[in-house]
Scaffold this motif. Structure first.
Motif, PDB file in Angstrom:
ATOM      1  N   LEU A   1       0.830  -1.204   0.000  1.00  0.00           N
ATOM      2  CA  LEU A   1       0.000   0.000   0.000  1.00  0.00           C
ATOM      3  C   LEU A   1       0.865   1.253   0.000  1.00  0.00           C
ATOM      4  CD1 LEU A   1      -2.605  -1.095   2.708  1.00  0.00           C
ATOM      5  CD2 LEU A   1      -2.779  -1.341   0.224  1.00  0.00           C
ATOM      6  N   GLN A   2       0.396   2.285  -0.694  1.00  0.00           N
ATOM      7  CA  GLN A   2       1.066   3.579  -0.713  1.00  0.00           C
ATOM      8  C   GLN A   2       0.083   4.647  -0.238  1.00  0.00           C
ATOM      9  OE1 GLN A   2       2.223   4.668  -4.680  1.00  0.00           O
ATOM     10  NE2 GLN A   2       0.157   4.580  -5.491  1.00  0.00           N
ATOM     11  N   PRO A   3       0.589   5.831   0.128  1.00  0.00           N
ATOM     12  CA  PRO A   3      -0.322   6.867   0.623  1.00  0.00           C
ATOM     13  C   PRO A   3      -1.350   7.266  -0.436  1.00  0.00           C
ATOM     14  CG  PRO A   3       1.967   7.437   1.076  1.00  0.00           C
ATOM     15  CD  PRO A   3       1.996   6.265   0.144  1.00  0.00           C
ATOM     16  N   GLY A   4      -2.585   7.530   0.013  1.00  0.00           N
ATOM     17  CA  GLY A   4      -3.611   8.027  -0.892  1.00  0.00           C
ATOM     18  C   GLY A   4      -3.427   9.519  -1.134  1.00  0.00           C
ATOM     19  N   THR A   5      -4.199  10.052  -2.035  1.00  0.00           N
ATOM     20  CA  THR A   5      -4.109  11.485  -2.321  1.00  0.00           C
ATOM     21  C   THR A   5      -4.813  12.287  -1.234  1.00  0.00           C
ATOM     22  OG1 THR A   5      -6.109  11.304  -3.658  1.00  0.00           O
ATOM     23  CG2 THR A   5      -4.014  11.103  -4.812  1.00  0.00           C
ATOM     24  N   SER A   6      -4.312  13.462  -0.980  1.00  0.00           N
ATOM     25  CA  SER A   6      -4.913  14.396  -0.010  1.00  0.00           C
ATOM     26  C   SER A   6      -5.164  13.741   1.340  1.00  0.00           C
ATOM     27  CB  SER A   6      -6.233  14.962  -0.566  1.00  0.00           C
ATOM     28  OG  SER A   6      -6.015  15.586  -1.804  1.00  0.00           O
ATOM     29  N   ALA A   7      -4.182  12.988   1.818  1.00  0.00           N
ATOM     30  CA  ALA A   7      -4.248  12.350   3.135  1.00  0.00           C
ATOM     31  C   ALA A   7      -5.433  11.389   3.255  1.00  0.00           C
ATOM     32  CB  ALA A   7      -4.320  13.395   4.243  1.00  0.00           C
ATOM     33  N   GLY A   8      -5.868  10.827   2.117  1.00  0.00           N
ATOM     34  CA  GLY A   8      -6.959   9.858   2.145  1.00  0.00           C
ATOM     35  C   GLY A   8      -6.460   8.474   2.537  1.00  0.00           C
ATOM     36  N   SER A   9      -7.333   7.479   2.391  1.00  0.00           N
ATOM     37  CA  SER A   9      -6.969   6.106   2.735  1.00  0.00           C
ATOM     38  C   SER A   9      -5.835   5.630   1.827  1.00  0.00           C
ATOM     39  CB  SER A   9      -8.177   5.186   2.567  1.00  0.00           C
ATOM     40  OG  SER A   9      -9.227   5.579   3.419  1.00  0.00           O
ATOM     41  N   PRO A  10      -4.974   4.734   2.339  1.00  0.00           N
ATOM     42  CA  PRO A  10      -3.920   4.178   1.488  1.00  0.00           C
ATOM     43  C   PRO A  10      -4.525   3.468   0.279  1.00  0.00           C
ATOM     44  CG  PRO A  10      -3.541   3.625   3.794  1.00  0.00           C
ATOM     45  CD  PRO A  10      -4.910   4.213   3.716  1.00  0.00           C
ATOM     46  N   VAL A  11      -3.778   3.457  -0.809  1.00  0.00           N
ATOM     47  CA  VAL A  11      -4.217   2.767  -2.021  1.00  0.00           C
ATOM     48  C   VAL A  11      -3.201   1.680  -2.341  1.00  0.00           C
ATOM     49  CG1 VAL A  11      -5.418   4.782  -2.929  1.00  0.00           C
ATOM     50  CG2 VAL A  11      -3.035   4.418  -3.538  1.00  0.00           C
ATOM     51  N   ALA A  12      -3.641   0.703  -3.120  1.00  0.00           N
ATOM     52  CA  ALA A  12      -2.765  -0.414  -3.459  1.00  0.00           C
ATOM     53  C   ALA A  12      -1.790   0.007  -4.553  1.00  0.00           C
ATOM     54  CB  ALA A  12      -3.596  -1.610  -3.902  1.00  0.00           C
ATOM     55  N   TRP A  13      -0.493  -0.008  -4.246  1.00  0.00           N
ATOM     56  CA  TRP A  13       0.535   0.204  -5.268  1.00  0.00           C
ATOM     57  C   TRP A  13       0.708  -1.086  -6.059  1.00  0.00           C
ATOM     58  CZ3 TRP A  13       5.559  -2.023  -5.683  1.00  0.00           C
ATOM     59  CH2 TRP A  13       6.390  -1.411  -6.652  1.00  0.00           C
ATOM     60  N   TRP A  14       0.685  -2.211  -5.336  1.00  0.00           N
ATOM     61  CA  TRP A  14       0.673  -3.541  -5.957  1.00  0.00           C
ATOM     62  C   TRP A  14      -0.342  -4.379  -5.206  1.00  0.00           C
ATOM     63  CZ3 TRP A  14       1.647  -8.107  -3.335  1.00  0.00           C
ATOM     64  CH2 TRP A  14       1.652  -9.282  -4.116  1.00  0.00           C
ATOM     65  N   GLN A  15      -1.136  -5.142  -5.928  1.00  0.00           N
ATOM     66  CA  GLN A  15      -2.128  -5.999  -5.285  1.00  0.00           C
ATOM     67  C   GLN A  15      -2.085  -7.378  -5.931  1.00  0.00           C
ATOM     68  OE1 GLN A  15      -5.981  -4.275  -5.008  1.00  0.00           O
ATOM     69  NE2 GLN A  15      -6.719  -5.810  -3.579  1.00  0.00           N
ATOM     70  N   ALA A  16      -2.054  -8.406  -5.104  1.00  0.00           N
ATOM     71  CA  ALA A  16      -2.012  -9.775  -5.616  1.00  0.00           C
ATOM     72  C   ALA A  16      -3.347 -10.114  -6.270  1.00  0.00           C
ATOM     73  CB  ALA A  16      -1.724 -10.755  -4.484  1.00  0.00           C
ATOM     74  N   HIS A  17      -3.288 -10.693  -7.481  1.00  0.00           N
ATOM     75  CA  HIS A  17      -4.526 -11.176  -8.094  1.00  0.00           C
ATOM     76  C   HIS A  17      -5.107 -12.299  -7.238  1.00  0.00           C
ATOM     77  CE1 HIS A  17      -4.203  -8.755 -11.655  1.00  0.00           C
ATOM     78  NE2 HIS A  17      -2.971  -9.191 -11.887  1.00  0.00           N
ATOM     79  N   GLN A  18      -4.228 -13.071  -6.645  1.00  0.00           N
ATOM     80  CA  GLN A  18      -4.619 -14.110  -5.696  1.00  0.00           C
ATOM     81  C   GLN A  18      -3.630 -14.024  -4.547  1.00  0.00           C
ATOM     82  OE1 GLN A  18      -5.250 -17.956  -7.411  1.00  0.00           O
ATOM     83  NE2 GLN A  18      -5.000 -19.045  -5.489  1.00  0.00           N
ATOM     84  N   ALA A  19      -4.150 -13.979  -3.319  1.00  0.00           N
ATOM     85  CA  ALA A  19      -3.283 -13.784  -2.155  1.00  0.00           C
ATOM     86  C   ALA A  19      -2.139 -14.792  -2.167  1.00  0.00           C
ATOM     87  CB  ALA A  19      -4.099 -13.919  -0.877  1.00  0.00           C
TER      88      ALA A  19
END
Length: 256
Positions: A179-197
Motif C-alpha cells: 500500500l502507498q499513501p492516498g491522495t490528499s491524506a486519504g486512505s492508502p491505495v494499493a501500489w501492488w495488489q495480488a490477483h490471488q493472495a
C-alpha cells in the motif's frame, strides 16, 4: 434467509445504510461466492462473510470474502485494477495484457543483516516502466520509486530507512498488497495488489510479526530474475546493488 454477512462502518458509509441493510437482510447478497482473497468458494448462508468494497477513481465494485481471510473493509485501487477485479469477481477470463504492459513480479524471502533474519519483498517488473503520460522505450521504474522516497542502495549492509505512509498488507498469513499513501491524506491505495493472495513461508511470517516491518527491494526488469533459493536471491540482490540497480525501503506491517 438472512446471510452471515459482516458490513463494516467504513463500507456502510460508502454504500449507504439502505443498501447495507438490504445486504444484511439477504436481499442483495449472494448465497455462494468465490472469496475475493483466496478465490475458493464460500457460502454466506453457512459461514461468516465479509463485504469488501473496491473503490476506483470513477466506479466501485462490491466483493465478498471469507471473514477468516479478510475483514470487511474499503480498498482504494486504481481504475485499471478495479476493471481487473471486476472481471475476476465476475469469473471472466482476465483480458490478455498488451505486450508492452509491465506486470510487477513480487518474491518473498529472508535477508540476513547483522546476524538477524529480516522479511523482504523483492519487486521486479516484467518490462520497462515508462513514466505516466510518456512514450518511448526508457525505464523510469527506479526514478519513480526514488521520487516516492525509496533510497538507492549501493550495498545491502543495513536495514533501509522506514518509508512512512507505505505498508505491506498481510491477512491470515497471506500477502495481499503493498500500500502507498492516498491522495490528499486519504486512505492508502494499493501500489501492488495480488490477483490471488500469496502464501508466505512460516519463517517469513514469524520474522514479519517479530519486526512489524518488511524490507522492500526493487530493481529494473532483468536485474534479479526468479531465483529458486534465498542464497541465490541474495546473490542477485547484491549484484544489482553493486551495479546501481537497486532501491529499497523498510515498510511497516499491516495485518498479521
Amino acid at each position: 434467509m438472512p446471510r452471515m454477512l459482516e458490513v463494516s462502518d467504513e463500507v456502510r458509509a460508502e454504500i449507504g445504510n439502505e443498501e447495507a441493510d438490504r445486504l444484511l437482510a439477504g436481499e442483495n447478497a449472494p448465497g455462494g461466492y468465490d472469496c475475493t482473497s483466496c478465490r475458493t468458494p464460500g457460502d454466506s448462508e453457512q459461514e461468516r462473510t465479509s463485504t469488501v468494497l473496491f473503490v476506483g477513481d470513477e466506479t466501485a465494485v462490491l466483493a465478498f470474502a471469507h471473514a477468516t481471510c479478510l475483514p470487511s473493509q474499503v480498498v482504494q485501487v486504481t481504475e485499471e485494477q478495479l476493471q481487473g477485479a471486476a472481471r475476476s469477481i465476475a469469473g471472466d477470463s482476465p483480458a490478455q495484457a498488451a505486450p508492452e504492459q509491465a506486470v510487477l513480479g513480487v518474491t518473498s524471502g529472508l535477508i540476513l543483516l547483522s546476524g538477524e533474519l529480516h522479511p523482504a519483498l523483492v519487486v521486479e517488473p516484467t518490462a520497462p516502466i515508462a513514466r505516466p503520460g510518456t512514450t518511448g522505450s526508457g525505464d523510469d521504474f527506479l526514478p519513480l520509486l526514488i521520487e516516492q522516497g525509496f533510497m538507492p542502495l549501493p550495498q545491502i549492509d543495513s536495514v533501509p530507512p522506514v518509508l512512512h505512509g507505505w505498508s505491506v498488507l498481510l491477512a491470515m498469513g497471506q500477502l495481499h498488497a503493498i500500500l502507498q499513501p492516498g491522495t490528499s491524506a486519504g486512505s492508502p491505495v494499493a501500489w501492488w495488489q495480488a490477483h490471488q493472495a500469496l502464501q508466505v513461508a512460516d519463517g517469513w511470517r514469524a520474522a514479519a510479526n517479530k519486526h512489524q516491518q518488511v524490507l522492500m527491494f526493487a530493481a529494473p526488469v532483468g536485474s534479479i530474475g526468479r531465483q529458486p533459493r534465498e542464497d541465490l536471491l541474495r546473490e542477485a540482490l547484491d549484484k544489482a546493488a553493486a551495479s546501481g540497480k537497486l532501491v529499497a525501503a523498510t515498510l511497516p506491517l499491516a495485518g498479521t
